[in-house]
Design a protein around this motif. Structure first.
Motif, mmCIF file in Angstrom:
data_model
loop_
_atom_site.group_PDB
_atom_site.id
_atom_site.type_symbol
_atom_site.label_atom_id
_atom_site.label_comp_id
_atom_site.label_asym_id
_atom_site.label_seq_id
_atom_site.Cartn_x
_atom_site.Cartn_y
_atom_site.Cartn_z
ATOM 1 N N SER A 170 0.809 -1.212 0.000
ATOM 2 C CA SER A 170 0.000 0.000 0.000
ATOM 3 C C SER A 170 0.844 1.265 0.000
ATOM 4 C CB SER A 170 -0.931 0.009 1.211
ATOM 5 O OG SER A 170 -0.195 0.112 2.430
ATOM 6 N N THR A 171 2.069 1.166 0.459
ATOM 7 C CA THR A 171 2.914 2.364 0.554
ATOM 8 C C THR A 171 3.906 2.484 -0.602
ATOM 9 O OG1 THR A 171 4.386 1.121 2.035
ATOM 10 C CG2 THR A 171 2.740 2.541 3.053
ATOM 11 N N LEU A 172 4.377 1.350 -1.115
ATOM 12 C CA LEU A 172 5.324 1.351 -2.240
ATOM 13 C C LEU A 172 4.817 0.402 -3.322
ATOM 14 C CD1 LEU A 172 8.704 1.130 -0.234
ATOM 15 C CD2 LEU A 172 7.698 3.186 -1.257
ATOM 16 N N PRO A 173 3.698 0.713 -3.937
ATOM 17 C CA PRO A 173 3.039 -0.248 -4.843
ATOM 18 C C PRO A 173 3.840 -0.603 -6.093
ATOM 19 C CG PRO A 173 1.995 1.901 -4.978
ATOM 20 C CD PRO A 173 2.940 1.968 -3.832
ATOM 21 N N GLU A 174 4.670 0.282 -6.557
ATOM 22 C CA GLU A 174 5.398 0.054 -7.816
ATOM 23 C C GLU A 174 6.845 -0.373 -7.598
ATOM 24 O OE1 GLU A 174 3.690 0.146 -10.526
ATOM 25 O OE2 GLU A 174 1.900 0.913 -9.496
ATOM 26 N N SER A 175 7.295 -0.414 -6.379
ATOM 27 C CA SER A 175 8.714 -0.619 -6.109
ATOM 28 C C SER A 175 9.038 -2.083 -5.852
ATOM 29 C CB SER A 175 9.140 0.210 -4.900
ATOM 30 O OG SER A 175 10.466 -0.086 -4.540
ATOM 31 N N GLN A 176 10.255 -2.473 -6.245
ATOM 32 C CA GLN A 176 10.792 -3.791 -5.916
ATOM 33 C C GLN A 176 12.200 -3.670 -5.319
ATOM 34 O OE1 GLN A 176 9.135 -6.686 -6.038
ATOM 35 N NE2 GLN A 176 7.341 -5.454 -6.642
ATOM 36 N N SER A 177 12.540 -2.488 -4.844
ATOM 37 C CA SER A 177 13.890 -2.248 -4.335
ATOM 38 C C SER A 177 14.048 -2.794 -2.918
ATOM 39 C CB SER A 177 14.201 -0.754 -4.363
ATOM 40 O OG SER A 177 13.252 -0.041 -3.593
ATOM 41 N N ASP A 178 15.299 -2.768 -2.441
ATOM 42 C CA ASP A 178 15.608 -3.312 -1.119
ATOM 43 C C ASP A 178 15.047 -2.423 -0.005
ATOM 44 O OD1 ASP A 178 16.855 -5.463 -2.182
ATOM 45 O OD2 ASP A 178 18.875 -4.934 -1.505
ATOM 46 N N LEU A 179 14.731 -3.098 1.131
ATOM 47 C CA LEU A 179 14.140 -2.421 2.279
ATOM 48 C C LEU A 179 14.902 -2.798 3.547
ATOM 49 C CD1 LEU A 179 10.412 -3.308 1.475
ATOM 50 C CD2 LEU A 179 11.624 -1.215 0.820
ATOM 51 N N LEU A 180 14.705 -2.005 4.589
ATOM 52 C CA LEU A 180 15.205 -2.303 5.925
ATOM 53 C C LEU A 180 14.001 -2.442 6.846
ATOM 54 C CD1 LEU A 180 18.136 -0.503 7.770
ATOM 55 C CD2 LEU A 180 16.029 -1.027 8.956
#
Length: 488
Positions: free
Chosen positions: A348-358
């Motif tokens: 819901s917050t980053l719908p288009e992203s596939q990048s790395d997260l913490l």
């Protein structure tokens, strides 16, 4: 109780308690509760804060076994309490159904707030008061001062959680003040129990206990702690975990030695964590569980990450930043009006992203179910995980071990443990020569970020130079030897 051996005359302390629920924090003090009732022989007993009633029923059981003429009173609003785990009227109904047939002749349940019950008790009428309500310093002090005039000339006050040093549990602060004013004794196991002699005419046995020299006091502590450990193992309400399975899980979590340094993000004390210096390219930090400070999240934001925070129990984070985004929901195993899963939150917050997260998670015990419900796809996006795991001393309970080990093993499929730090807000348990801190902070790095992972050795020195106590006041708590590959 002229000398320590006289305690052995208190055979009642060896009795098996009748009521043992899943709320186990008071179980370790039940043998002493039995003995205290025998020594004090109260005529009026009041407990503030009942929850499921294990402690209260122990006192009632002792009154009944000793045949005392004692009026017992259980006071609790039995409503949602964030510190006690959101219990309500259904808990009261279950407790009443258990309590009334056994103790209804001399015990009264008062479902009301503590202050509302004050007028029911004349000044100087209560011999024994147990305070186990809301555990902030202000709340505990208010309860103590409000009820102090009600105590008799033989009065004894018990304060639970004097050795619990996590988050808003601040009874230890009040205890440090009161023990300088009144004769006192403290047990440090089972989150701590403080005993105060507030009356001027205490029975001899009670007075002796509250004025023991330290060596004899330690004998008493070990005596009652050993009794509770013995019957809790023989009469454990759930199956016990085999020792070898606990050691195997601990060994799997031994931190590996990487070829990159650890850095500290956040405050020096609580709210700061050690992470690998591998932050470049991480798009966002997700932080379920909002505390009194957000220094870790603020450092992440200052490094250019978007920061997403979530917590139903607060209206907003304690600090603000242009990159902060707050959702007033809990993070857990399902999505509803009050809850959301990690996958739904990220989508819901980053719908288009596939990048790395913490991911930095501190959700007071709900972290296990949260991890078990994260998809494999999202786990592969979490480059770094910083997680505070609670209740680790319950690994001896097989149902809890099953839950916790599945969560850890899921993380270890994609990540490696690179750092562990015990939280000295809480203590540790020692069973079968295994030391397990109650709360620990784990740092994991995704395995594909670690070069030559199969050839790496393990960290053999703790604490790390950047480690710092979560709380500056309580005693430091270092990582026990069994949790890492210590140099011989």
């Amino acid at each position: 109780m002229k000398t320590f051996p006289d305690l052995l005359e208190n055979a009642i302390c060896f009795e098996k308690p009748r009521r043992l629920t899943d709320v186990s924090s008071w179980h370790g003090h039940i043998p002493f509760a039995f003995s205290l009732v025998r020594m004090l022989r109260p005529t009026v007993f009041v407990e503030l804060g009942i929850r499921k009633g294990d402690a209260y029923c122990a006192f009632c059981q002792a009154v009944e076994m000793l045949g005392l003429n004692c009026a017992c009173h259980a006071i609790d609003p039995w409503e949602e309490d964030v510190q006690a785990g959101f219990y309500g009227k259904e808990v009261f109904e279950e407790f009443r159904a258990y309590h009334d047939p056994l103790y209804g002749d001399f015990s009264t349940l008062l479902p009301m707030r503590f202050d509302e019950a004050l007028e029911r008790f004349p000044e100087g009428s209560i011999d024994l008061l147990h305070i186990d309500g809301f555990h902030t310093y202000d709340a505990a002090k208010h309860d103590f001062l409000s009820w102090l005039p009600k105590m008799s000339h033989r009065g004894v006050v018990l304060l639970h959680d004097t050795h619990a040093y996590y988050h808003e549990f601040e009874v230890w602060k009040l205890w440090k003040e009161l023990r300088e004013i009144y004769p006192s004794f403290e047990f440090t196991h089972s989150q701590g129990l403080g005993i105060l002699g507030v009356g001027k005419d205490l029975p001899d046995d009670v007075g002796t206990l509250l004025n023991l020299e330290e060596e004899r006091a330690n004998h008493v502590r070990r005596f009652f702690s050993a009794i509770s450990e013995d019957w809790s193992h023989r009469n454990f309400s759930t199956p016990l975990t085999d020792r070898s399975r606990i050691l195997d899980l601990i060994q799997k979590l031994h931190p590996i030695a990487m070829d990159m340094e650890l850095i500290r993000l956040g405050a020096k004390h609580d709210g700061g964590y050690l992470v690998p210096n591998d932050l470049e390219g991480i798009e966002a930090c997700f932080s379920p569980g909002v505390g009194e400070a957000s220094t870790f999240e603020k450092d992440c934001a200052n490094l250019g990450m978007q920061v997403f925070l979530a917590d139903r129990s607060v209206e907003h984070p304690a600090e603000s930043h242009d990159r902060f985004n707050f959702t007033q929901k809990y993070v857990g195993a399902l999505t509803s009006d009050e809850y959301m899963t990690m996958d739904d939150w990220v989508a819901s917050t980053l719908p288009e992203s596939q990048s790395d997260l913490l991911l930095q998670i501190d959700t007071e015990g709900y972290e296990y179910e949260t991890f078990l419900n994260i998809s494999e796809k999202l786990m592969q996006r979490l480059r770094i995980i910083v997680a505070e795991f609670h209740g680790l001393d319950r690994l001896w309970s097989l149902p809890f071990f099953t839950l916790a080990s599945r969560a850890f093993e899921k993380i270890l499929r994609t990540h490696a443990c690179v750092h562990i730090h015990p939280n000295n807000h809480a203590g540790f348990s020692r069973e079968s020569d295994i030391d397990i801190p109650q709360v620990m902070e784990f740092t994991f790095l995704r395995r594909d970020r670690i070069r030559n992972i199969e050839k790496l050795s393990f960290v053999d020195v703790f604490p790390h130079p950047l480690d710092s106590d979560n709380a500056p006041d309580p005693t430091s708590l270092h990582l026990p030897d069994c949790w890492y590959r210590r140099k011989d």
